[in-house]
Design a protein around this motif. Structure first.
Motif, PDB file in Angstrom:
ATOM      1  N   ASN A 130       0.830  -1.198   0.000  1.00  0.00           N
ATOM      2  CA  ASN A 130       0.000   0.000   0.000  1.00  0.00           C
ATOM      3  C   ASN A 130       0.869   1.254   0.000  1.00  0.00           C
ATOM      4  OD1 ASN A 130      -2.532   1.555   0.439  1.00  0.00           O
ATOM      5  ND2 ASN A 130      -1.620   1.959   2.432  1.00  0.00           N
ATOM      6  N   ARG A 176       2.454   1.794  -3.426  1.00  0.00           N
ATOM      7  CA  ARG A 176       1.455   2.237  -4.401  1.00  0.00           C
ATOM      8  C   ARG A 176       1.163   3.724  -4.226  1.00  0.00           C
ATOM      9  NH1 ARG A 176      -2.446  -1.085  -3.294  1.00  0.00           N
ATOM     10  NH2 ARG A 176      -3.536   0.317  -1.897  1.00  0.00           N
ATOM     11  N   ARG A 177       1.023   4.163  -2.979  1.00  0.00           N
ATOM     12  CA  ARG A 177       0.759   5.576  -2.729  1.00  0.00           C
ATOM     13  C   ARG A 177       1.909   6.446  -3.230  1.00  0.00           C
ATOM     14  NH1 ARG A 177       0.206   5.473   3.436  1.00  0.00           N
ATOM     15  NH2 ARG A 177       0.062   7.745   3.242  1.00  0.00           N
ATOM     16  N   THR A 228      -5.124  11.365  -3.287  1.00  0.00           N
ATOM     17  CA  THR A 228      -4.324  10.168  -3.032  1.00  0.00           C
ATOM     18  C   THR A 228      -5.076   9.191  -2.132  1.00  0.00           C
ATOM     19  OG1 THR A 228      -3.215  11.305  -1.205  1.00  0.00           O
ATOM     20  CG2 THR A 228      -2.104  11.309  -3.333  1.00  0.00           C
ATOM     21  N   GLU A 229      -5.864   9.730  -1.183  1.00  0.00           N
ATOM     22  CA  GLU A 229      -6.639   8.859  -0.297  1.00  0.00           C
ATOM     23  C   GLU A 229      -7.708   8.099  -1.083  1.00  0.00           C
ATOM     24  OE1 GLU A 229      -6.029  12.038   0.255  1.00  0.00           O
ATOM     25  OE2 GLU A 229      -4.687  11.984   2.003  1.00  0.00           O
ATOM     26  N   ASP A 279      -6.025   5.465  -3.120  1.00  0.00           N
ATOM     27  CA  ASP A 279      -5.669   4.354  -2.242  1.00  0.00           C
ATOM     28  C   ASP A 279      -6.876   3.459  -1.993  1.00  0.00           C
ATOM     29  OD1 ASP A 279      -4.018   2.909  -0.317  1.00  0.00           O
ATOM     30  OD2 ASP A 279      -5.228   3.867   1.224  1.00  0.00           O
ATOM     31  N   TYR A 339       6.944   4.140   4.049  1.00  0.00           N
ATOM     32  CA  TYR A 339       6.316   5.121   3.166  1.00  0.00           C
ATOM     33  C   TYR A 339       7.103   6.431   3.151  1.00  0.00           C
ATOM     34  CZ  TYR A 339       3.079   8.775   1.710  1.00  0.00           C
ATOM     35  OH  TYR A 339       2.516   9.865   1.099  1.00  0.00           O
TER      36      TYR A 339
END
Length: 251
Positions: free
Chosen positions: A93, A96-97, A191-192, A195, A142
């Motif tokens: 995750n 990907r972000r 972005t959220e 996601d 991240y």
């Protein structure tokens, strides 16, 4: 020729290999939320990351187990790989972000490597007395990958010449992740929201599980996904006239 495995793919393969070792277990008797017996790695993965697990089991088991895992990783290098394997959903995750803010020509394997470096440093430095240990470790990954992406963005800007107008190559098109990344860059979705769509539409995570992991109710997550997908569909079909690209879903 077979494509070279990415860092996270290699972690997944290594974890699967070690998961079959009956001697690699965690002491469930000593860890709250686990069965009262030695727990193998495969079962532990299911308990911590499986979509079908009861949420209360995950919540009770996560921090005590991760404290144990981090302590093991600080003395035994093998457990660094095991920790990364158990954290794969969060690491995937995170990468990907980051891919949504990195230059479109960035090698995803390099983002994964940066993320793993941050995660590994977190294993050595994380405060195990604070809650949400696994989440904080993935956040360290991240942050490291995001820093790498920002450095690439600065590099990309330095390549733009007024005289020659040279630019890095554009990204290949077609994959859903690239579509989401492009939509984020054009401020069609956040972005959220990307996601949320990526996790539940591409990775196959159940919406209920995603909502619980992000402090949302399922109806709220569903509403936000529908609103974001509606804007995304209008943008892809060229019917965005009169639509505010930064419009956000409400609860």
């Amino acid at each position: 020729m077979q494509p070279t495995a990415t860092p996270l793919q290699r972690i997944a393969a290594a974890f699967d290999h070690h998961a079959g070792d009956p001697h690699l277990t965690v002491p469930g008797t000593d860890l709250e939320g686990l069965p009262d017996r030695p727990v193998g790695l495969d079962e532990l993965r299911s308990l911590l990351t499986g979509d079908t697990r009861p949420s209360e089991t995950s919540n009770r088991a996560s921090d005590p187990v991760w404290i144990y895992l981090v302590e093991q990783a600080r003395t035994e290098p093998l457990w660094v790989t095991i920790c990364a394997g158990l954290a794969l959903p969060g690491l995937r995750n995170a990468t990907r972000r980051v891919s949504w803010i990195a230059p479109p020509w960035t090698e995803h394997a390099d983002i994964e490597a940066s993320c793993l470096e941050g995660f590994t440093k977190g294993l050595a430095a994380a405060d195990t007395g604070k809650p949400h240990l696994a989440r904080r470790l993935c956040q360290q990954g991240y942050i490291a990958a995001r820093h790498y992406a920002r450095e690439l963005n600065r590099y990309a800007k330095s390549l733009v010449s007024i005289a020659f107008e040279s630019h890095p190559p554009t990204a290949p098109a077609g994959h859903m992740d690239f579509v989401l990344a492009d939509a984020v860059r054009h401020e069609i979705i956040t972005t959220e929201e990307a996601d949320l769509i990526g996790a539940t539409r591409i990775d196959g995570q159940r919406l209920t599980a995603y909502a619980a992991d992000h402090g949302l109710t399922r109806p709220t997550a569903d509403h936000r996904r529908r609103a974001a997908e509606s804007r995304l569909a209008r943008w892809l079909t060229g019917t965005t006239e009169g639509v505010d690209p930064t419009e956000s879903a409400t609860t």
